[in-house]
Design an enzyme around this catalytic site. Structure first.
Site: not given
Ligand code: GLV
Length: 384
Positions: A25, A156, A252, A276, A279
């Site tokens: 993860y 975010t 962010k 991010h 991601r």
């Molecule tokens: C949550 O912020 C993720 O990127 O999993």
């Protein structure tokens, strides 16, 4: 076991100690992971100017981020499910950050709650907010962060829907993990993680469970975010969130100069240039590659920070030279946490501090606040 000398060493220890679904993860990017890789690769392309015979005594990495004194300009970024890398992970990481003198940011999607982290820290930490459809819940989260005396709200902007991370789907990611045969085998070979986890009651989303109404299946992050996160979040929402919060606000997830100008116009205190950690939008540019144009677009109207791809103190210095006032690290501290709990986070921070200090000195500077573009190598233009 060989000592961990760099963040990559901590990553390998964490890979052995943390159940696969949680290690993966942390270590995933969206789709092909091209942006995740570019974040690191583009840092490697930047070179320093080596300078010699400069007085190296009395060096200092002290600086400020949003007006707060920091022992080095490196904050712990908000990361989801941190308490699954190690039992009580958010509480341990917050304590390590506090002792080190750097900010810790608690994610909305954390395992330990705002109140848990407040109960084990003395200095204010930062709280990252995701905006859900249930506005009462969001207002309540903001109020809980205020009550816990958080000194900044990190809003975010780039996750109204979740980017697909293939590994999470293949691993059946959930918190707590479902007790399938495969998961049980995977946990059984990591007794250290299991014993620590058996010793805590914090095994699911501490900020949400018991606070949000009608939250359905939390186990699948993708269905949960699809059901709960507000897909209509807009620049107008930044205004009411700012009002309700009433304190320092950090936006962010900015990756575009035009968005950076809009962010500066909100009157927020800082932006974090971020994709991010690769991601979300796979195929977006690396954070470090767009940092200079964003710094140029906003000038001194708003403080600019950056995250994504920072794996060393050298990367921190490169970001500062390109105009960031501060940096945020996610995976490096998660690897430390998975490898060794609170001590592992402290070790990750120490590794970065040492690299930053020595690199700064070898570039001929003593104060981190003097870092600027002149520390970076630019090949001389060829003359005919
Ligand atoms: C949550 O912020 C993720 O990127 O999993």
């Amino acid at each position: 076991m060989k000592p961990s000398l760099e963040i990559a060493d901590l990553k390998e220890v964490a890979r052995r100690r943390v159940p696969r679904m949680f290690f993966d993860y942390a270590d995933s990017g969206a789709w092909t992971e091209s942006t995740y890789r570019a974040n690191e690769e583009d840092f490697a392309k930047i070179k320093f100017r080596q300078r010699v015979l400069v007085d190296m005594t009395n060096r200092s990495l002290e600086s400020t981020m949003i007006g707060e004194k920091v022992s080095m300009p490196v904050a712990l970024a908000p990361t989801g499910l941190t308490g699954m890398q190690h039992a009580d992970g958010e509480m341990l990481a917050a304590q390590a950050a506090e002792e080190f003198g750097v900010p810790f940011t608690l994610s909305t999607m954390s395992i330990c709650s705002i109140e848990d982290v407040a109960s084990v820290t003395k200095k204010p930490f930062w709280f990252q907010l995701y905006v859900m459809r249930d506005k009462d819940f969001v207002l309540n989260l903001i109020d809980r962060a205020k009550a816990a005396k958080c000194s900044a709200l990190v809003l975010t902007l780039d996750l109204q829907i979740l980017g697909q991370r293939h590994k999470d789907i293949r691993n059946g990611l959930s918190a707590p993990p479902k007790l399938t045969l495969l998961n049980m085998l995977d946990m059984a070979i990591r007794p250290r993680w299991c014993f620590a986890m058996l010793g805590t009651k914090r095994r699911t989303f501490g900020n949400i469970v018991g606070h949000a109404k009608g939250v359905g299946d939390m186990s699948s992050l993708s269905s949960w975010t699809a059901e709960q996160f507000d897909p209509q979040l807009s620049w107008k929402d930044v205004e009411w969130i700012k009002q309700r919060w009433g304190g320092k606000l950090i936006l962010k997830g900015i990756l575009d100069a035009e968005d950076a100008r809009l962010a500066a116009a909100t009157g927020a205190d800082a932006i974090i240039v971020s994709n991010h950690g690769g991601r979300q939008l796979d195929g977006a540019p690396s954070s470090i590659s767009v940092l200079p144009e964003i710094v140029e677009a906003v000038g001194d109207r708003i403080e600019v920070h950056v995250d994504g791809g920072i794996r060393s103190g050298q990367d921190v210095l490169k970001a500062l030279c390109l105009g960031a006032k501060g940096t945020h690290i996610g995976r490096p501290f998660l690897y430390g946490l998975g490898a060794g709990g609170k001590d592992g986070v402290t070790l990750a921070l120490s590794i970065i501090r040492k690299e930053l200090d020595v690199t700064l000195a070898l570039c001929g500077k003593r104060l981190i606040t003097d870092a600027g573009p002149e520390l970076l190598y630019k090949p001389a233009a060829k003359t005919e």
